[in-house]
Every structure is written in C-alpha cells, then in structure tokens.
Design a protein around this motif. Structure first.
Motif, PDB file in Angstrom:
ATOM      1  N   ALA A 172       0.843  -1.207   0.000  1.00  0.00           N
ATOM      2  CA  ALA A 172       0.000   0.000   0.000  1.00  0.00           C
ATOM      3  C   ALA A 172       0.872   1.248   0.000  1.00  0.00           C
ATOM      4  O   ALA A 172       0.618   2.211  -0.718  1.00  0.00           O
ATOM      5  CB  ALA A 172      -0.928  -0.011   1.213  1.00  0.00           C
ATOM      6  N   ASP A 175       2.239   1.787  -3.337  1.00  0.00           N
ATOM      7  CA  ASP A 175       1.188   2.197  -4.275  1.00  0.00           C
ATOM      8  C   ASP A 175       0.850   3.672  -4.131  1.00  0.00           C
ATOM      9  O   ASP A 175       0.721   4.396  -5.122  1.00  0.00           O
ATOM     10  CB  ASP A 175      -0.061   1.335  -4.015  1.00  0.00           C
ATOM     11  CG  ASP A 175      -1.112   1.504  -5.091  1.00  0.00           C
ATOM     12  OD1 ASP A 175      -1.717   2.590  -5.141  1.00  0.00           O
ATOM     13  OD2 ASP A 175      -1.327   0.576  -5.877  1.00  0.00           O
ATOM     14  N   ASN A 176       0.707   4.133  -2.898  1.00  0.00           N
ATOM     15  CA  ASN A 176       0.270   5.517  -2.682  1.00  0.00           C
ATOM     16  C   ASN A 176       0.698   5.953  -1.280  1.00  0.00           C
ATOM     17  O   ASN A 176       0.037   5.640  -0.295  1.00  0.00           O
ATOM     18  CB  ASN A 176      -1.258   5.598  -2.828  1.00  0.00           C
ATOM     19  CG  ASN A 176      -1.785   7.013  -2.698  1.00  0.00           C
ATOM     20  OD1 ASN A 176      -1.080   7.924  -2.255  1.00  0.00           O
ATOM     21  ND2 ASN A 176      -3.032   7.207  -3.076  1.00  0.00           N
ATOM     22  N   LEU A 178       0.814   8.923   0.123  1.00  0.00           N
ATOM     23  CA  LEU A 178      -0.113   9.827   0.810  1.00  0.00           C
ATOM     24  C   LEU A 178      -1.321   9.040   1.321  1.00  0.00           C
ATOM     25  O   LEU A 178      -1.772   9.232   2.458  1.00  0.00           O
ATOM     26  CB  LEU A 178      -0.555  10.957  -0.138  1.00  0.00           C
ATOM     27  CG  LEU A 178      -1.606  11.923   0.419  1.00  0.00           C
ATOM     28  CD1 LEU A 178      -1.097  12.604   1.692  1.00  0.00           C
ATOM     29  CD2 LEU A 178      -1.992  12.971  -0.622  1.00  0.00           C
ATOM     30  N   GLY A 179      -1.818   8.123   0.475  1.00  0.00           N
ATOM     31  CA  GLY A 179      -2.942   7.274   0.891  1.00  0.00           C
ATOM     32  C   GLY A 179      -2.591   6.477   2.143  1.00  0.00           C
ATOM     33  O   GLY A 179      -3.425   6.309   3.041  1.00  0.00           O
ATOM     34  N   ALA A 180      -1.363   5.993   2.200  1.00  0.00           N
ATOM     35  CA  ALA A 180      -0.924   5.213   3.368  1.00  0.00           C
ATOM     36  C   ALA A 180      -0.956   6.082   4.626  1.00  0.00           C
ATOM     37  O   ALA A 180      -1.371   5.637   5.700  1.00  0.00           O
ATOM     38  CB  ALA A 180       0.479   4.667   3.138  1.00  0.00           C
ATOM     39  N   ARG A 181      -0.542   7.332   4.486  1.00  0.00           N
ATOM     40  CA  ARG A 181      -0.573   8.243   5.649  1.00  0.00           C
ATOM     41  C   ARG A 181      -2.018   8.561   6.027  1.00  0.00           C
ATOM     42  O   ARG A 181      -2.352   8.683   7.202  1.00  0.00           O
ATOM     43  CB  ARG A 181       0.192   9.531   5.339  1.00  0.00           C
ATOM     44  CG  ARG A 181       1.687   9.322   5.227  1.00  0.00           C
ATOM     45  CD  ARG A 181       2.437  10.645   5.064  1.00  0.00           C
ATOM     46  NE  ARG A 181       3.805  10.428   4.631  1.00  0.00           N
ATOM     47  CZ  ARG A 181       4.798  10.113   5.435  1.00  0.00           C
ATOM     48  NH1 ARG A 181       4.592   9.984   6.727  1.00  0.00           N
ATOM     49  NH2 ARG A 181       6.018   9.924   4.966  1.00  0.00           N
ATOM     50  N   VAL A 182      -2.863   8.697   5.003  1.00  0.00           N
ATOM     51  CA  VAL A 182      -4.270   9.027   5.253  1.00  0.00           C
ATOM     52  C   VAL A 182      -4.941   7.942   6.111  1.00  0.00           C
ATOM     53  O   VAL A 182      -5.732   8.252   7.002  1.00  0.00           O
ATOM     54  CB  VAL A 182      -5.027   9.212   3.907  1.00  0.00           C
ATOM     55  CG1 VAL A 182      -6.533   9.125   4.097  1.00  0.00           C
ATOM     56  CG2 VAL A 182      -4.659  10.553   3.277  1.00  0.00           C
ATOM     57  N   VAL A 183      -4.629   6.670   5.848  1.00  0.00           N
ATOM     58  CA  VAL A 183      -5.273   5.608   6.637  1.00  0.00           C
ATOM     59  C   VAL A 183      -4.501   5.283   7.914  1.00  0.00           C
ATOM     60  O   VAL A 183      -4.852   4.358   8.642  1.00  0.00           O
ATOM     61  CB  VAL A 183      -5.492   4.296   5.838  1.00  0.00           C
ATOM     62  CG1 VAL A 183      -6.450   4.505   4.711  1.00  0.00           C
ATOM     63  CG2 VAL A 183      -4.190   3.710   5.357  1.00  0.00           C
ATOM     64  N   GLY A 184      -3.442   6.057   8.180  1.00  0.00           N
ATOM     65  CA  GLY A 184      -2.746   5.900   9.453  1.00  0.00           C
ATOM     66  C   GLY A 184      -1.705   4.792   9.480  1.00  0.00           C
ATOM     67  O   GLY A 184      -1.344   4.308  10.554  1.00  0.00           O
TER      68      GLY A 184
ATOM     69  N   SER B  73       0.566  11.323  11.395  1.00  0.00           N
ATOM     70  CA  SER B  73      -0.756  10.900  10.935  1.00  0.00           C
ATOM     71  C   SER B  73      -1.161   9.545  11.518  1.00  0.00           C
ATOM     72  O   SER B  73      -2.346   9.317  11.780  1.00  0.00           O
ATOM     73  CB  SER B  73      -0.793  10.844   9.404  1.00  0.00           C
ATOM     74  OG  SER B  73       0.249  10.024   8.927  1.00  0.00           O
ATOM     75  N   CYS B  77      -4.582   9.066  13.576  1.00  0.00           N
ATOM     76  CA  CYS B  77      -5.556   8.058  13.129  1.00  0.00           C
ATOM     77  C   CYS B  77      -5.857   7.073  14.262  1.00  0.00           C
ATOM     78  O   CYS B  77      -7.019   6.692  14.469  1.00  0.00           O
ATOM     79  CB  CYS B  77      -4.956   7.311  11.949  1.00  0.00           C
ATOM     80  SG  CYS B  77      -6.070   7.095  10.620  1.00  0.00           S
ATOM     81  N   GLN B  89      -7.351   9.089  -2.688  1.00  0.00           N
ATOM     82  CA  GLN B  89      -6.090   8.490  -2.217  1.00  0.00           C
ATOM     83  C   GLN B  89      -6.220   7.005  -1.905  1.00  0.00           C
ATOM     84  O   GLN B  89      -5.742   6.513  -0.884  1.00  0.00           O
ATOM     85  CB  GLN B  89      -5.552   9.256  -0.984  1.00  0.00           C
ATOM     86  CG  GLN B  89      -5.332  10.722  -1.203  1.00  0.00           C
ATOM     87  CD  GLN B  89      -4.367  11.011  -2.350  1.00  0.00           C
ATOM     88  OE1 GLN B  89      -3.520  10.194  -2.692  1.00  0.00           O
ATOM     89  NE2 GLN B  89      -4.513  12.167  -2.984  1.00  0.00           N
ATOM     90  N   PHE B  91      -5.560   2.888  -2.789  1.00  0.00           N
ATOM     91  CA  PHE B  91      -4.429   2.109  -3.280  1.00  0.00           C
ATOM     92  C   PHE B  91      -4.899   1.431  -4.566  1.00  0.00           C
ATOM     93  O   PHE B  91      -5.484   0.351  -4.536  1.00  0.00           O
ATOM     94  CB  PHE B  91      -3.996   1.090  -2.224  1.00  0.00           C
ATOM     95  CG  PHE B  91      -3.726   1.728  -0.887  1.00  0.00           C
ATOM     96  CD1 PHE B  91      -2.732   2.680  -0.756  1.00  0.00           C
ATOM     97  CD2 PHE B  91      -4.472   1.402   0.227  1.00  0.00           C
ATOM     98  CE1 PHE B  91      -2.487   3.294   0.461  1.00  0.00           C
ATOM     99  CE2 PHE B  91      -4.238   2.002   1.448  1.00  0.00           C
ATOM    100  CZ  PHE B  91      -3.241   2.958   1.564  1.00  0.00           C
TER     101      PHE B  91
END
Lengths: 290, 237
Positions: A172, A175-176, A178-184, B73, B77, B89, B91
């Motif tokens: 993950a 892959d992304n 920023l996305g990884a940071r977004v989901v913690g 973050s 979270c 955002q 995956f």
C-alpha cells in the motif's frame, strides 16, 4: 561445440542467475517502496558473503545455516541504516541519494578490505564437487542448492507481500504514500522494514553466492552494477522482473564466457541491457511510466 | 463516542507563503461542521494539518481534550480521527478487500475488523461484488464509496471529509449526502470540506468560510445559507 555442453553451461548460468536475481530482488523491493536507489547494495551482499565465510571458518557452518543468521544481522543493519541515514534521503534530490549511498558503499568496502584484506576467501563444503545427472544435464550440486534456495527465499518474500497484513501495508505504501498516511499506516516504520528486508535479501544472496564463488571486497561494486543491470532489464520495481532479469544475465554471461571469451561476459550483460532498453524501455516486467 | 475537536489559532506555511492564518474552529462531539471556500482558500491544508499530514508553525489542535498538535498521521488516526482525503487516495493497485483491510490496521480497529467490514458492505452493497477487483478500476462513485468505507474500517470518532463530491455525477452526489447524513445520525463527528456549498451548509450544524487562509465568517449552516455575502460569493445568487 556440442549442444550438450552449451545446454549444461546455460543451466549453470541460469542457476547462478537465480542468485543474482535474488540479490537484485532486494534492490528492487527497496526502490519499489521508498524510491531509494541503494548504491551500497553490492557492498551489503559482499558483507553477507563475508558473514558466511566467518561462520564457516569459526563454527564450520554451511552457508545454508548462515542464511538465517546473516539475514537477521543484515535486516537489523538495514533497519538501523534507514533510521540513521536513508530516511533523510527519501524524496531528496537524486544527487543527494547518490552521493550519500556511494559514500556508504565506500565506507563498507574499505571496512571489509581492512578487516579481511584483498585476497579471495571461500567456503569449502563437503558437497563442492558433487553433481546431479538429469538426462544430458550434469548440474553442480552447489549451484542447484544455491538456485533452489534463492527460489525459496524469493517465494517467501512474495508470500510475505501477498499474504500478510504487514506485507500488504508495504505494498500500500509503495502504491500511494499519501494514501498510506491518510489511513494511518506507520509509513516511516514500513520504509525501515522494507530497507531491512532488502538488505537481508542481499545478504542471503551473498551467503548463497559463497557456494559458487570465492569472495573478496572488490566484488562489491561489480555486484552493485550487476544488480542495477538486472533490475533495469526486469523492470524497475518489479519483483518478478528482478528474478527473470537475473536468470537472463546469468544465462547470457555463461554463454558469452564459452561461446565468445570469458572476459566478454560483462560486455554481453550490457549489450542485453541496451537491447532491452531499446526494445522495451520499461524493462521486461516493468510498467510504462504514466 | 465523543469526538470533540478544537483548533486554535493555527498557522501553516508553504515556504514563505502562508496557507493558514490563525484559523480557529470548534467541532462539538456528534455534530457536523462544514468548511467552505474557493479553490486555494486553505480548506485542504486545514484538513491535512488536523490529520497530522502537515505540521503547523503555530497554534494548537485538541481532540477530546488531548493536545495532538504536530502528531504524526498514524498517531492521529490511532486516536480516532479518520479521513476521506481529496482525490480519494486509494491504493489503486490493491484490491477493494485489501483497501478495506488497510483501513482496519490501526490498533483501535483491529478487534472490530469483521464487524466493520460487514457494516461497510451493508452501507455500500456495490462493493461486495467488487471485493477482488483492483481499486483503480472502479468507477468514480464506487471509488468514493470505497474511500468512505476504508475510513469507517478504522472505527473513527471523527471523520474529516475533504471534497467528497468532487468529480461525481449529480445523482451520485445526492446519494453521497444521504450516506453522510446517515453517518451524522449514527453520532459521528464530521468535518466536511466542500465546494458544493449549498449541500454542505444544509447538512451542517455549524460552518466556517475560509478565504485566503483565514476564517472570514462562521455561524450555523442555516445562518450562512441565508447570509447575502455567502449567497453571492458561493451560491451565485
């Protein structure tokens, strides 16, 4: 030249190539996740080779026994290296990454020279001269074991990334980010884990390589270069590509050594690299840049 | 459940450029607060600062009384602040199932993983058919469902929704706002950042208008909807 001879040389080259491929897999995993190019990768692999030599000299350990010990030690080293240096380089300009990691490579190689000297050292195993006869093929036992172990380690790594939550989290991140940071997801720790894994895989490839060749510190830059060649041929960031690229380079070098001249091995490797870059610039298994 | 958020006088810079200028807002537990403003007003910067993706130069952020200013973050979270980020955002190379699993990796959510997934699939039945499909191959609406579902997997107490209706067809925007209303009815605290001003103000208990990184107006959603300046600037009335 008889076809059987060529077939045997190709098979030997392919088996050696699997070990090259495993080492390149470590490089590819690190790049694929954190976009860091580890210019000290060959040095880590050679450190793994010396680890196997030390364990063989001190404890009479087979390189296969050395695999988990060296793997763990280099995982820890890679983890610490990431926490101390590499994390500062993520997202930094490429020249900073290059200079810092070439600096690390210099320090490691010269450290190995000071510790072990410039002479080649090897591991002697009781099955060094054994062979398996399969039809027209006569395969060195050491190469079969090294190649087989490389496949097992690579399969273990694939399973980790595909079947575990931690491995999926690493994918993950790749892959992304920023996305990884977004989901913690703890991105920094996952990067450190990946760098540690990449170093462990290089070290394990080093252990297996001691079954096939003797080790001296000056091998390190050659292995770094071979790693890059294989990763680019296979496709940047592609794990399958790294293994396939390794086999291709192993085959090409082995055949060049016998059909042309042994000194032309490297030339053939780079010719393959150039050919792949012209025909398929993103590598055999890589994805075209979007 | 709780989920009270208090932002006090935060300032954020990109180099020398000031993105947030002494922004303060309060979000009571269980309420929905809308933050509206034009492009570049600082809405996403505000969301990202609360979520721990950016560190403010000054000011304080408190969540249920705990000072979380400058927290990373993953810690934010883990405390129960979820985010549906601008641009989703997701995956893209991972399956829908894996995307949802990633949402449940925060420690507080691991034990409830199965129940959370059942709840998400109940809320978005469409995702059930897509579980093994790569997230990058979903339609825009399905991706937004997945982004919200992934956030819910973390069992949040507060959700930061950044432009959730962006890029969606009008019919899907209505559906999305029904889902948001459902989350509100469940007692979740919501911070909703939107350019679809009318819809977000209608659903909001309180709202703030951001311009050039500053809060220039605040009030209840109904008050701002009736404010002539807001109607002229953002509703074209």
């Amino acid at each position: 030249m008889p076809f059987e001879v060529i077939l045997n040389i190709a098979a030997s080259g392919g088996l050696t190539g699997l070990v090259y491929g495993l080492a390149a897999l470590g490089l590819s995993v690190i790049f694929g996740v954190s976009r860091v190019v580890n210019f000290a990768h060959g040095e880590v692999m050679v450190a793994g080779m010396f680890g196997a030599v030390l364990l063989a000299d001190g404890l009479g350990a087979d390189p296969l026994v050395a695999v988990p010990i060296v793997g763990l030690a280099l995982f820890g080293t890679g983890w610490l290296m990431h926490r101390g240096l590499v994390r500062e380089l993520i997202g930094a300009p490429e020249h900073r990454q290059f200079l810092a990691l070439v600096g690390v490579a210099m320090v490691v190689m010269n450290g190995l020279l000071m510790a072990f000297g410039p002479d080649a050292r090897g591991v002697r195993v009781p099955y060094a001269f054994d062979a398996y006869e399969i039809g027209p093929l006569l395969l060195d036992k050491v190469r079969v074991i090294a190649g087989g172990a490389a496949i097992l380690v690579a399969a273990g790594l694939f399973a980790f990334f595909r079947l575990t939550a931690l491995g999926t989290a690493v994918r993950a991140c790749a892959d992304n980010q920023l996305g990884a940071r977004v989901v913690g997801l703890p991105v920094e720790r996952l990067y450190a884990l990946t760098f540690g894994l990449g170093c462990a895989v290089a070290g394990i490839a080093g252990c297996l390589m001691t079954l096939i060749v003797d080790v001296h510190p000056q091998l390190a830059p050659d292995y770094t270069l071979a790693g890059f060649t294989i990763v680019i041929i296979g496709g940047l960031g592609s794990a399958t590509g790294a293994l396939a690229g390794g086999v291709l380079i192993g085959l090409a070098e082995a055949l060049a050594g016998i059909v042309l001249m042994p000194s032309m091995k490297s030339m053939v490797s780079f010719a393959v690299l150039i050919l792949v870059l012209v025909v398929r610039p993103h590598g055999l298994f890589g994805r075209p840049a979007r | 459940m709780a989920g009270r958020l208090e932002v006090t006088e935060i300032e954020l810079f990109y180099g020398d450029a000031r993105a947030l200028d002494r922004v303060s807002l309060a979000v009571e537990a269980g309420t929905t607060v809308a933050v509206v403003g034009a492009n570049g007003a600082g809405k996403t910067s505000l969301i990202r600062t609360i979520a721990g993706l950016m560190v403010p130069a000054r000011g304080r952020i408190r969540f249920d009384g705990q000072d979380i200013t400058g927290w990373s973050s993953d810690r934010v979270c883990a405390l129960g602040i979820g985010q549906v980020a601008e641009g989703r955002q997701l995956f893209g190379g991972l399956s829908v199932r894996e995307n949802l699993e990633m949402g449940a990796l925060v420690p507080r959510a691991r034990a409830h993983r199965r129940a959370s997934r059942a709840r998400v699939l109940d809320l978005f039945p469409r995702l059930t058919e897509r579980l093994d499909q790569a997230a990058g191959t979903l339609s825009g609406g399905e991706q937004q469902m997945l982004a919200i579902g992934r956030c819910l997997m973390s069992c949040p107490r507060l959700i930061l929704l950044d432009e959730p209706s962006q890029g969606l067809a009008p019919a899907l925007v209505g559906q999305l706002y029904r889902v948001i209303a459902g989350l509100k009815a469940d007692g979740l605290t919501l911070v909703l950042v939107e350019q679809t001003v009318a819809a977000s103000l209608k659903i909001a208990d309180a709202a703030y208008v951001l311009e050039q990184g500053r809060v220039v107006r605040s009030g209840t959603g109904a008050e701002l909807l009736a404010d002539p300046a807001v109607r002229t600037a953002y509703l074209g009335l």
